[in-house]
Design a protein around this motif. Sequence first.
Motif, PDB file in Angstrom:
ATOM      1  N   LEU A   1       0.831  -1.210   0.000  1.00 18.04           N
ATOM      2  CA  LEU A   1       0.000   0.000   0.000  1.00 18.04           C
ATOM      3  C   LEU A   1       0.865   1.259   0.000  1.00 18.04           C
ATOM      4  N   LEU A   2       1.861   1.265   0.887  1.00 19.21           N
ATOM      5  CA  LEU A   2       2.774   2.426   0.948  1.00 19.21           C
ATOM      6  C   LEU A   2       3.450   2.646  -0.393  1.00 19.21           C
ATOM      7  N   ALA A   3       3.887   1.529  -0.996  1.00 21.25           N
ATOM      8  CA  ALA A   3       4.649   1.618  -2.243  1.00 21.25           C
ATOM      9  C   ALA A   3       3.749   1.932  -3.436  1.00 21.25           C
ATOM     10  N   ILE A   4       2.447   1.902  -3.246  1.00 19.38           N
ATOM     11  CA  ILE A   4       1.547   2.361  -4.325  1.00 19.38           C
ATOM     12  C   ILE A   4       1.170   3.826  -4.071  1.00 19.38           C
TER      13      ILE A   4
ATOM     14  N   GLY B   1       5.628  -1.582  -9.781  1.00 19.38           N
ATOM     15  CA  GLY B   1       6.835  -1.450  -8.962  1.00 19.38           C
ATOM     16  C   GLY B   1       6.628  -2.041  -7.569  1.00 19.38           C
ATOM     17  N   ALA B   2       5.467  -1.711  -6.961  1.00 23.93           N
ATOM     18  CA  ALA B   2       5.181  -2.208  -5.608  1.00 23.93           C
ATOM     19  C   ALA B   2       5.056  -3.733  -5.624  1.00 23.93           C
ATOM     20  N   GLY B   3       4.459  -4.252  -6.710  1.00 27.40           N
ATOM     21  CA  GLY B   3       4.283  -5.700  -6.833  1.00 27.40           C
ATOM     22  C   GLY B   3       5.626  -6.406  -6.965  1.00 27.40           C
TER      23      GLY B   3
ATOM     24  N   SER C   1      -4.243  -8.310  -0.308  1.00 27.21           N
ATOM     25  CA  SER C   1      -5.053  -8.929  -1.364  1.00 27.21           C
ATOM     26  C   SER C   1      -6.344  -8.143  -1.644  1.00 27.21           C
ATOM     27  N   LEU C   2      -7.003  -7.688  -0.582  1.00 24.31           N
ATOM     28  CA  LEU C   2      -8.259  -6.952  -0.814  1.00 24.31           C
ATOM     29  C   LEU C   2      -7.981  -5.620  -1.514  1.00 24.31           C
ATOM     30  N   SER C   3      -6.913  -4.926  -1.083  1.00 25.81           N
ATOM     31  CA  SER C   3      -6.653  -3.609  -1.672  1.00 25.81           C
ATOM     32  C   SER C   3      -6.197  -3.719  -3.128  1.00 25.81           C
TER      33      SER C   3
END
Length: 358
Positions: A80-83, A246-248, A268-270
């Motif tokens: 989440l942070l990295a997105i 990138g986050a993935g 997973s939900l986000s």
Amino acid sequence: MLYHLLYPLHTQYSVFYVFRFIPFRTIYAAITALVISFIIGPWLIGKLQDLQIGQSIRKVGPESHFKKEGTPTMGGTLILLAIVLPTLLWADLTNIYVWVTLMVTVGFGAVGFVDDYRKVKLKNSDGLSARQKMFWLILISLAGGLILYYYPPFRTTLAFPFFKGLRPDLGIFYIPFAVLVIVGASNAVNLTDGLDGLAIGPMIIAAGTYLIFAYVAGNAKLSDYLQISSVQGAGELSVLCGAMVGAGLGFLWFNSYPAQVFMGDVGSLSLGGALGTIAVITKQEIVLVIVGGIFVLEALSVIFQVTSFRLYGKRIFRMAPIHHHFELKGWPEPKIIVRFWIISIILALVALSTLKLR
Ligand code: 57M
């Protein structure tokens, strides 16, 4: 933020003109997300271990999973942070589509976070009840659907791949349809997240595919040439998709077999919510069934298994979701994972081919 701070300087220094270009900002959003993941990842995994945020493994599953007991979970906070941070840095923050997608992503992440935290820390194995979870997911996606519906240029037509002339207008019914797509995608990704890298691999591929769809939909000339729905402003979602890629990749560094961390429901939900929202905004909702084919397959395997068991008392698969079936057939975990990635790549190529086919 950087876009707003630096682009205006192009009148004095022409080098800053480059900030205008979506592909440039998309690439740097992806790189920023990777850097964030690599810097924060090891620290976060250590912290999760200190806080004893470890996965407990259900004893009814494949035996190969017992050794995973205690693996840190809730790594989705890193995703989440990295997105979110790279998107805030590199995207045009006056763009409503970016905000709607971030709202759903962070909102779904919050639901997952509460669920994970209850399960892991409070040792309440049920987390949030399925009903509570659904309620919040529907509420958040409904808010997203309503904002889009009342945002004037947004069209409520449905686009079908291969049949480009077919564009039924759902009108007000587009809102429940959007909720279905977003919540459905989120749950399907959640079901897929049961082997190391199994959910994040296809998610990277899907985000990369939607990066292209968003760019094309947001570009009037390209969308006209390819005869797909043009969505003014949707191009900016490429930047967010770049951050997702990138986050993935950054998360996969740690989640690849044997995983040092699981993403948890917060991840997973986000991620599923983000993908569903982007599919809705870019008007490539139906194509999501192809792009996210692995997620669909996993969800269908559960639906068929449960239906068959209830109606006929018989199982179709040794165990659902389908990745457990292959595990119980004796396939090594990395083989299942990499084969599912390969299928995802093929599906992404098929989905991209629909851009040209009519
Ligand atoms: C969550 N979660 C993983 C991890 C991850 C209706 C029913 C089919 C629901 C389904 C279910 O609960 N699915 C949703 C799947 C769990 O992973 C955690 O959950 C997060 C995602 N939400 O991030 O925190 C386990 O998955 C493994 N894992 C990895 N690597 C990873 O990178 O190895 C996860 C991430 C982890 C770890 O072992 O503990 C999960 O599977 O629980 N339920 C099931 O999937 C169950 N299936 C089932 O009951 N099938 C029945 C019927 C009802 C369809 C049948 O076929 O007869 C299986 N789940 C488990 N064991 N754990 C049953 C066996």
